[in-house]
Design an enzyme around this catalytic site. Structure first.
Site, short mmCIF file in Angstrom:
data_model
loop_
_atom_site.label_atom_id
_atom_site.label_comp_id
_atom_site.label_asym_id
_atom_site.label_seq_id
_atom_site.Cartn_x
_atom_site.Cartn_y
_atom_site.Cartn_z
N GLY A 508 0.84 -1.21 0.00
CA GLY A 508 0.00 0.00 0.00
C GLY A 508 0.86 1.24 0.00
O GLY A 508 2.08 1.17 0.06
N ALA A 509 0.17 2.37 -0.07
CA ALA A 509 0.90 3.64 -0.04
C ALA A 509 0.05 4.67 0.67
O ALA A 509 -1.19 4.65 0.57
CB ALA A 509 1.21 4.11 -1.46
N GLY A 510 0.69 5.54 1.40
CA GLY A 510 -0.03 6.60 2.12
C GLY A 510 0.55 7.95 1.75
O GLY A 510 1.25 8.08 0.74
N PHE A 512 2.84 9.70 3.11
CA PHE A 512 4.27 10.01 3.16
C PHE A 512 5.16 8.79 2.96
O PHE A 512 6.33 8.81 3.28
CB PHE A 512 4.61 10.81 4.42
CG PHE A 512 4.69 10.05 5.71
CD1 PHE A 512 5.85 10.08 6.46
CD2 PHE A 512 3.61 9.34 6.18
CE1 PHE A 512 5.92 9.39 7.66
CE2 PHE A 512 3.67 8.67 7.37
CZ PHE A 512 4.83 8.70 8.12
N GLY A 513 4.59 7.74 2.39
CA GLY A 513 5.46 6.62 2.10
C GLY A 513 4.74 5.47 1.43
O GLY A 513 3.51 5.45 1.34
N THR A 514 5.53 4.53 0.94
CA THR A 514 4.99 3.32 0.32
C THR A 514 5.35 2.14 1.21
O THR A 514 6.47 2.05 1.70
CB THR A 514 5.63 3.13 -1.07
OG1 THR A 514 5.43 4.33 -1.80
CG2 THR A 514 5.00 1.97 -1.82
N LYS A 528 7.87 0.89 5.62
CA LYS A 528 7.32 2.07 4.96
C LYS A 528 8.49 2.93 4.49
O LYS A 528 9.21 3.52 5.30
CB LYS A 528 6.43 2.87 5.91
CG LYS A 528 5.75 4.05 5.21
CD LYS A 528 4.96 4.92 6.15
CE LYS A 528 3.55 4.42 6.36
NZ LYS A 528 2.69 5.44 6.99
N ASP A 626 -5.29 11.12 13.79
CA ASP A 626 -5.63 10.64 12.43
C ASP A 626 -6.21 9.23 12.49
O ASP A 626 -5.87 8.39 11.68
CB ASP A 626 -4.34 10.68 11.59
CG ASP A 626 -4.62 10.60 10.09
OD1 ASP A 626 -5.78 10.84 9.69
OD2 ASP A 626 -3.70 10.27 9.33
N1 LIG Z 1 2.26 -2.98 9.27
C1 LIG Z 1 1.51 -3.22 8.19
N2 LIG Z 1 1.15 -4.48 7.88
C2 LIG Z 1 0.39 -4.71 6.80
N3 LIG Z 1 -0.08 -3.76 5.98
C3 LIG Z 1 0.24 -2.51 6.25
C4 LIG Z 1 1.05 -2.16 7.35
N4 LIG Z 1 1.20 -0.83 7.38
C5 LIG Z 1 0.52 -0.37 6.35
N5 LIG Z 1 -0.06 -1.34 5.64
C6 LIG Z 1 -0.89 -1.22 4.43
O1 LIG Z 1 -0.38 -0.17 3.65
C7 LIG Z 1 -1.41 0.80 3.43
C8 LIG Z 1 -0.77 2.17 3.42
O2 LIG Z 1 -0.35 2.46 4.72
P1 LIG Z 1 0.10 3.90 5.13
O3 LIG Z 1 0.20 3.95 6.62
O4 LIG Z 1 1.29 4.27 4.35
O5 LIG Z 1 -1.05 4.79 4.55
P2 LIG Z 1 -2.44 5.24 5.09
O6 LIG Z 1 -2.56 4.97 6.55
O7 LIG Z 1 -3.50 4.66 4.21
O8 LIG Z 1 -2.35 6.77 4.81
P3 LIG Z 1 -1.63 7.91 5.68
O9 LIG Z 1 -0.30 7.42 6.12
O10 LIG Z 1 -1.53 8.97 4.71
O11 LIG Z 1 -2.55 8.20 6.82
C9 LIG Z 1 -2.41 0.59 4.57
O12 LIG Z 1 -3.70 1.00 4.20
C10 LIG Z 1 -2.33 -0.89 4.79
O13 LIG Z 1 -3.21 -1.54 3.91
#
Ligand SMILES: Nc1ncnc2c1ncn2[C@@H]1O[C@H](COP(=O)(O)OP(=O)(O)OP(=O)(O)O)[C@@H](O)[C@H]1O
Length: 766
Positions: A508-510, A512-514, A528, A626
Site C-alpha cells: 500500500g501507499a499513504g 508520506f510513504g509506500t 514504509k 488521524d
Molecule cells: N504494518 C503493516 N502491515 C500490513 N499492511 C500494512 C502495514 N502498514 C501499512 N499497511 C498497508 O499499507 C497501506 C498504506 O499504509 P500507510 O500507513 O502508508 O497509509 P495510510 O494509513 O493509508 O495513509 P496515511 O499514512 O496517509 O494516513 C495501509 O492502508 C495498509 O493496507
C-alpha cells in the site's frame, strides 16, 4: 441524543432587517471590491438570503446568490452547490421541524456564503490590472488598479503564478514560496484586510524552523540590486529598445544567479536550496533580498528580469511554466518589443539554459504551459491530464491537507499537530512548575498563548530531561517524560540496516510513504519507505526522536515499531507486518461481511478502543489525530492494532500532497475541521466513526466529496445516520462520541467499559 449547536462563523454580521430581492453584482462591475464594499456585499447578500431562505424546501443556496462576473458565479455557486442544497434538504428530515430547518439552513448558508464571498473577492483581487494592449511602454500609474502597489503585485504573483504587462515589480515587492494562498486566505479573517501575509509577519518567522522562502525587492538596502539596475540602465542607453537589449539583460540576470544551466533543473534546484539555506541562516530570517541570491531558479530569474525590465521601461510579463524546470513556482519571462520598427511582437526570453535566447511564444520554449495561467481561485484544469477540480473542492482538500503544515504563527492551522517530544516537554514543564499553570496543548500548537515551539525552546534552554520506565499494557504506564537521548545515540538501538531488509511485494501507499512486506532475518515485517528522501539534518533528527519514542510504545493493540532505516536515500520505518491489512479494506470487501459477525466486529472495536486508551493513558498522553479504519491493521487472529501514530512533526515538515489527509475528513472531528483548538477528544469522535463503520459495514459519508463532508460535519453539524436496529447502548455510545462539545464525549477508558458490557450482553444472549 440531540447535538449541541455551536454559533457559526463569528465574522458574519447579524442578519439585517429583511430586504427583498436577490443580490446582483453588475456584469460590468469587475473592479476590485474594497473592504467597505465587501461589508456591503456581505450584508446585502445576507439580507437577500434571509428573505429567500425559508420560502420552501426547494430553495437552493446556489440560486439565491447571483453574481454575474465569471469568477463570482463560478466560486459562489460551486461553493453553494458543493455544500448547500442537498444537505439543507436533508437537514429538514433530520431536524423534524420547519423552524429548526429554517434556522439550520440559514446558519449553514451564511457560512457558505461567507466562504463564497471570500473566495470571490480573492478571485477579483488576483485579477490582472489592465488590458495588455494598453501597455507597451506605459509608465507607472498607467496600468490601472494596483499595478504599482507592491503588495497587490506580490499578491498576484503569489496567487496566479504570473504577472501581466501592467504589473510593475517595485520597491517592497515580495515573492512568497511555501505558503499556500488558498489556505492562507481561508485561515485569516477577511476583516483583517490583508490579502497576503505581511512582510513583518514573514520576518518574524523563525528561519531555523521553517522552510518558507521570501524574496524581497528592497531598493533601500539591496546595493547589489541597485548595481544591477545601473547596469541595466547602461544597457538601454547603449542599445535602445532592441532584441539585443533583451539578450544582454537576460545574460545579466543569469550571470548574477548562477549562470547558464547545462544539465537538468534538479541540479540548479539543489544548488538554490543550499544557497537559500545559507542565506537564511546568515540573515536569521526567511526574507532575503533578491540581490543576495547568487543562485536562482526560474522564478527568481524571472522576478529579477522583470524588475530590471520594469525599471528601464521594457514591457515584460511573467508567465507560469518553464520548459526546463519541474520545481514548484515555474516561471518564464516574455517581453514585448518593436524589433523591426514595424510592429510590436511578443518574445519569450530564456533565462535558464541558453540565457538570452529569444523565441516566439508559439515555439516550444515553454511547452503547453505558457498561456495556461489559471488562478487557483478559478476553476483549474491540469493541462493535458483531463483532470478538473472545482475551486471549492481543491480549497477544502488543501485546507485539510495543509492543516499539518506550519503556515504562519497567526494561522489557525499552524503547527497543526504537536510534536510528541515537544508535547512532552510542555507537559513536563507544566507539571514541574516551569510554566505558569499550563493549559491544554491545543491542536494548533499553543499553550498559554505560547507556541509549542517557543515553549520547547525555553525548555531546551533549561535542559530538562526526565526518564522513567514504560510499563507494558498498563493504563497510565509512563513513557520517558522527555526523550533525553541524543538522536545520534538513539540511532544505535533502533537503526535497521537497509541491506538486512529483503523487500517483497508492495502492500500500500499513504501520504508520506509506500509500504512493502519485507523479510528481516527470516521474519515478516512491513517497511514504509518515505517518499521524501531529501530531508535536512534537523528533520532527520526529529524523525529519529519520534521513532525513538514510538519504539517505546508497546501494547497488543498498537502496531509494534521495530526500528528504522535512518540513512538517505532509504529512510524507512519498520513495523510488524499484519497480514490481513487495514480494517478499512476488510470492512469494505463484500466477501468479508460473513466472516465479520457482530461479535467479531465488537471485539475489533474493543481492540481499537484499548489501543487508543493505552496511548491516551501514557504520561504524557499520545493523541493520534488521524484515527481511521485505513490506519487500523488486522493480524491473522483478527486482532486489530492501531498504526500510523507519531511522526506527526515529520509529516508536518514533509510537504507531500497527502492523498489520505486530503481525503479523510470523514473521520475528523468538527472542531478539527474548523481549525479550532482540539485535544484528545478528536480521537473519540474518530472512534465513533470507526464504530459506526463496524456496525454498518459501510463507508462513512460515501457519495460525498471531501468538501461536502467538511461542510456537513463542521458547519452543518450533521452526523452519520445510525441504523434503527442498533442496540440502544451502542447507538448511545456512537452518539456520545460525536457530541459537538468535545468535553461531553466519553474518555476511552469509559468506551472500553461500555464495549465490554455490550460484548458481554451479546455473548450472554447468544
Ligand atoms: N504494518 C503493516 N502491515 C500490513 N499492511 C500494512 C502495514 N502498514 C501499512 N499497511 C498497508 O499499507 C497501506 C498504506 O499504509 P500507510 O500507513 O502508508 O497509509 P495510510 O494509513 O493509508 O495513509 P496515511 O499514512 O496517509 O494516513 C495501509 O492502508 C495498509 O493496507
Amino acid at each position: 441524543m440531540p447535538h449541541r449547536r455551536r454559533s457559526l462563523n463569528p465574522t458574519l454580521p447579524p442578519p439585517p432587517p429583511a430586504a427583498a430581492g436577490a443580490f446582483h453584482l453588475a456584469a460590468d462591475d469587475t473592479r476590485l471590491p474594497l473592504l467597505a464594499d465587501y461589508a456591503l456585499l456581505q450584508s446585502a447578500a445576507v439580507s437577500s438570503v434571509v428573505d429567500a431562505a425559508p420560502a420552501s424546501a426547494e430553495w437552493s443556496a446556489g440560486s439565491a446568490f447571483t453574481a454575474s462576473s465569471d469568477a463570482a458565479t463560478t466560486t459562489a455557486s460551486s461553493t453553494a452547490t458543493a455544500l448547500g442544497s442537498s444537505q439543507l434538504m436533508t437537514a429538514t428530515e433530520e431536524a423534524g421541524g420547519r423552524d429548526t430547518w429554517v434556522r439550520r439552513a440559514r446558519e449553514g448558508y451564511y457560512l457558505q456564503l461567507s466562504l463564497a464571498i471570500r473566495l470571490t473577492s480573492q478571485a477579483f483581487l488576483a485579477g490582472a490590472p489592465a488590458p495588455p494592449e494598453l501597455l507597451l511602454g506605459c509608465g507607472p500609474g498607467d496600468a490601472g488598479d494596483g499595478a504599482d502597489d507592491p503588495e497587490a503585485v506580490s499578491y498576484r504573483l503569489w496567487v496566479n503564478g504570473c504577472l501581466s504587462w501592467g504589473d510593475k515589480i517595485a520597491h517592497g515587492f515580495y515573492n512568497i514560496m511555501g505558503i499556500d494562498p488558498h489556505l492562507w486566505a481561508m485561515c485569516n479573517a477577511a476583516e483583517e484586510g490583508r490579502r497576503l501575509p505581511s512582510l513583518a509577519a514573514l520576518r518574524a518567522v523563525d528561519a531555523t524552523e521553517s522552510s518558507l522562502e521570501v524574496v524581497l525587492v528592497d531598493k533601500g538596502a539591496d546595493s547589489v540590486l541597485l548595481d544591477l539596475e545601473r547596469r541595466a540602465l547602461d544597457l538601454v542607453r547603449a542599445l535602445g529598445a532592441t532584441l539585443e537589449l533583451v539578450r544582454r539583460l537576460a545574460v545579466l540576470v543569469s550571470d548574477h544567479m548562477g549562470g547558464a544551466l547545462r544539465s537538468e533543473d534538479g541540479d540548479l534546484y539543489m544548488r538554490w536550496k543550499a544557497v537559500s539555506k545559507q542565506l537564511r541562516k546568515r540573515q536569521k530570517c526567511i526574507v532575503v533580498p533578491i540581490g543576495g541570491l547568487s543562485i536562482g531558479f526560474c522564478r527568481h530569474r524571472a522576478i529579477l528580469f522583470k524588475e530590471l525590465a520594469d525599471f528601464i521601461g521594457l514591457p515584460c510579463r511573467i508567465a507560469q511554466g518553464c520548459k526546463y524546470c519541474s520545481a514548484p513556482h515555474r516561471s518564464s519571462c516574455l517581453v514585448k518589443i518593436d524589433s523591426e520598427r514595424r510592429y510590436v511582437r511578443e518574445y519569450v526570453v530564456d533565462l535558464v539554459v541558453e540565457p538570452g535566447r529569444i523565441s516566439c511564444p508559439d515555439s516550444s520554449i515553454n511547452g503547453q504551459l505558457l498561456s495556461a495561467v489559471p488562478s487557483p481561485f478559478k476553476t483549474s484544469c491540469k493541462v493535458g491530464s483531463g483532470n478538473y477540480t472545482t475551486p471549492v473542492a481543491s480549497w477544502n482538500q488543501r485546507i485539510v491537507d495543509e492543516r499539518r503544515n506550519t503556515v504562519l504563527s497567526n494561522s489557525h492551522y499552524s503547527v497543526a499537530r504537536c510534536c510528541v517530544v515537544e508535547e512532552n516537554s510542555v507537559q513536563v514543564a507544566s507539571k514541574e512548575g516551569l510554566l505558569p499553570k499550563c493549559g491544554q496543548i491545543t491542536q494548533n500548537g499553543n499553550c498559554n498563548g505560547m507556541s509549542v515551539l517557543d515553549v520547547s525552546a525555553q525548555l531546551k534552554a533549561m535542559d530538562i530531561s526526565a526518564e522513567n520506565g514504560n510499563k507494558e499494557n498498563v493504563p497510565g504506564a509512563t513513557l520517558p517524560k522527555r526523550l533525553s537521548i541524543e538522536p545520534s545515540l538513539a540511532v544505535d538501538w533502533l537503526e535497521i540496516s537497509w541491506e538486512e531488509l529483503e523487500l517483497k511485494e508492495r502492500v500500500g501507499a499513504g501520504s508520506f510513504g509506500t509500504v512493502y512486506r519485507a523479510d528481516w532475518h527470516g521474519s515478516d515485517v512491513a517497511v514504509k519507505v518515505l517518499t521524501d528522501q531529501d530531508v535536512g539534518e534537523a528533520q532527520l533528527k526529529e524523525f529519529v526522536r519520534e521513532i525513538a519514542i514510538m519504539k517505546r510504545v508497546r501494547h497488543p493493540n498498537v502496531v509494534l515499531f521495530m526500528g528504522a532505516v535512518t540513512k538517505c536515500p532509504h529512510l524507512s520505518i519498520v513495523t510488524e507486518y499484519l497480514p490481513r491489512g487495514s480494517l478499512f479494506r476488510l470492512i469494505n470487501k463484500a466477501a468479508n461481511g460473513e466472516m465479520l459477525d457482530l461479535k467479531r466486529r465488537l471485539r475489533m472495536a474493543l481492540d481499537v478502543a484499548k489501543g487508543i486508551n493505552y496511548l491516551h493513558c501514557l504520561n504524557p498522553p499520545i493523541v493520534h489525530w488521524d484515527l481511521k479504519t485505513p490506519n487500523m491493521l488486522v493480524d491473522k487472529n483478527w486482532s486489530v492494532k492501531v498504526g500510523d501514530f507519531g511522526l506527526s512533526r515529520f509529516k508536518a515538515n514533509t510537504f507531500i500532497s497527502s492523498k489520505s489527509v486530503a481525503g479523510t475528513p470523514e473521520w475528523m472531528a468538527p472542531e478539527f475541521l474548523r481549525g479550532e483548538p482540539s485535544n484528545e477528544k478528536c480521537d473519540v469522535y474518530s472512534f465513533g466513526v470507526i464504530l459506526w463503520e463496524l456496525l454498518t459495514m459501510q463507508q462513512p459519508w460515501s457519495g460525498l466529496g471531501p468538501a461536502q463532508v467538511v461542510g456537513a460535519v463542521a458547519f452543518q453539524n450533521r452526523r452519520l445516520p445510525i441504523p434503527k436496529d442498533t442496540s440502544p447502548e451502542l447507538a448511545a455510545l456512537v452518539e456520545s462520541c460525536w457530541d459537538d462539545d468535545p468535553r461531553q464525549r466519553p474518555s476511552f477508558s469509559s468506551i472500553v467499559d461500555t464495549l465490554k458490557k455490550c460484548l458481554k450482553a451479546l455473548l450472554g444472549g447468544s
